[in-house]
Structure formats: C-alpha cells, structure tokens
Design an enzyme around this catalytic site. Structure first.
Site, short mmCIF file in Angstrom:
data_model
loop_
_atom_site.label_atom_id
_atom_site.label_comp_id
_atom_site.label_asym_id
_atom_site.label_seq_id
_atom_site.Cartn_x
_atom_site.Cartn_y
_atom_site.Cartn_z
N SER A 26 0.90 -1.17 0.02
CA SER A 26 -0.06 -0.09 0.04
C SER A 26 0.86 1.22 0.02
CB SER A 26 -0.69 -0.09 1.32
OG SER A 26 -2.00 0.98 1.23
N ASN A 27 0.24 2.51 0.29
CA ASN A 27 0.82 3.69 0.26
C ASN A 27 0.43 4.50 1.57
OD1 ASN A 27 2.44 3.84 -2.50
ND2 ASN A 27 0.32 4.16 -3.39
N HIS A 28 1.39 5.48 1.84
CA HIS A 28 1.04 6.34 2.86
C HIS A 28 0.12 7.20 2.44
CE1 HIS A 28 3.91 5.56 5.97
NE2 HIS A 28 4.93 5.84 5.14
#
Ligand code: C5P
Length: 221
Positions: free
Chosen positions: A29-31
């Site tokens: 995932s991403n921040h």
C-alpha cells in the site's frame, strides 16, 4: 461560502490509499490518511455539488451529504470511477502503481520458503489518466506529491495525464502532507499557477474548492 458555488455539478473524488493483496493476510500500500480527499469532498458538498467519494481503506467518517463508495484495489477504484465520473473528477488517492502479479490463495508460510520469497509485481491502471484520456472526459484535476523540482514534475504530469489542474505538494517537508494536519500546495494549469500557504486541510480544501469551481465554470460557461 457560497452555497450554490457548484450549481449541482456532479463531482467524483478518489481518496486514501489502495491496498493490493499479496496473500490473505498481507498487502502492499501507500502512505495516505485520506484527509485531503475527504476535506475536499466535504467542501464541495457544502457548496452545492453532488459528490461521490471513492475511498480506499482509511479511518475517517464519510462527510455529510456525500455518497461513499468503499474500495480496496486500484482496479476497483478505476471501475467505480468509470461508473460515476461525470462533470468533474478529482484524483486525490494514493493509488498503488503496482500490484502482486499473483495473489496467493493461502498464507505464505515462512517454513515452506528457502530463504526469502521474491515478489513479482505488475503495473496497476492509472485511474486519473484513464479517465482524463477517455472519449468525453470530465474536467480532471490531479494531485502530485513531489520531493524535488516541484514545478517541472507537476507540469509534466499535467501534460502526460491531460489534466486541467494539478495540485502539487512538496512531501520532503515533514511538516506538511501525508498524515499531517497541515498542507501547503501550488496549483498549476496550462498558463498559470496559484500558491496556497501552509494551513489546515479543511481551510485548504475550501480554498481549492473555490479555485476548482472557478476554473470549471470558466471552461463550461
Ligand atoms: O503519477 P503520480 O502517482 O504522481 O500522479 C498523481 C496523480 O495521479 C494523483 O492525482 C493520483 O490520484 C493519480 N493516480 C491515479 N492512478 C494511479 C497513479 C496515480 O489515479 N495508478
């Protein structure tokens, strides 16, 4: 704020990260807290837009008066966007650029591995670019998180993704962006720009909402 700013225009906004499964218990995932996208959705809804918010997994309450579509993956985000994007599309999500080429149906056990497993990735669709380069595209607005050469990278994305506006923020500054409450951005378009100084995301969203509406109605008068 002007109640009728958007005059019932239909706005779709993506927000938050996407989540791409590796196996039933793991993902990449991403921040992204989703705060900026949710604040924009709230501001647009308060000023007379019909807002659909397509959100990856975040821990925020959906804003009042907004239709929420919860998604996990980039592919789900694209499908929901293709179904709902009408007058304006704002791509605020931190979409995962890649996903695992295969999703293991059972948990990958370390006991079964010789050394560390390697992860093979494939490219995800670019939601914003897909929508912006479609046949009769909505008015498309993007976000660009950059660590250097803000203007150059933002303008390259404006052009490559065929956007009307791009909101650029410098994520190398730890006091703004990502999980911060504060954000400072510069919005670029084909022949102009406007800088917004560091402020909380609610007030920034209100200012951006104003600018977006001005540009939208300037094109569609
Ligand atoms: O290319 P980059 O990820 O920096 O572009 C940022 C903009 O493109 C954001 O508005 C983001 O929501 C959108 N985007 C997208 N789908 C992707 C990657 C980025 O919609 N796969």
């Amino acid at each position: 704020q002007h109640q009728k700013l958007w005059n019932n225009a239909r706005i779709t906004i993506t927000a938050g990260p996407t989540r791409e499964a590796i196996d039933p218990v793991r993902y990449i995932s991403n921040h992204s807290s989703g705060k900026m996208g949710y604040a924009l959705a709230a501001a647009a809804a308060r000023t007379g837009a019909q807002v659909t918010l397509i959100s990856g997994p975040v821990s925020l309450e959906p804003p009042a008066g907004v239709t929420l579509i919860a998604v996990e993956t980039a592919e789900q985000m694209l499908a929901a966007t293709e179904e709902t994007a009408m007058d304006v599309f704002i791509g605020c999500a931190a979409v995962s650029d890649y996903r695992p080429a295969e999703v293991a149906s059972q948990k990958i056990k370390k006991e079964q591995q010789q050394g560390a497993p390697s992860l093979s990735l494939i490219k995800n669709p670019d939601v914003l670019k897909t929508i912006a380069t479609s046949k009769q595209p909505p008015f498309c607005i993007g976000f660009a998180a950059e660590t250097n050469n803000l203007r150059e990278h933002a303008l390259a994305k404006l052009d490559a993704k065929k956007l009307k506006l791009i909101v650029a923020n410098d994520v190398s500054d730890k006091t703004i962006g990502f999980n911060s409450e504060q954000n400072a951005v510069t919005v670029y378009w084909q022949d102009g720009k406007k800088a917004f100084s560091a402020q909380n995301k609610t007030s920034l969203a209100e200012a951006l909402n104003q600018l977006f509406a001005e540009h939208f109605f300037n094109e569609n008068k």
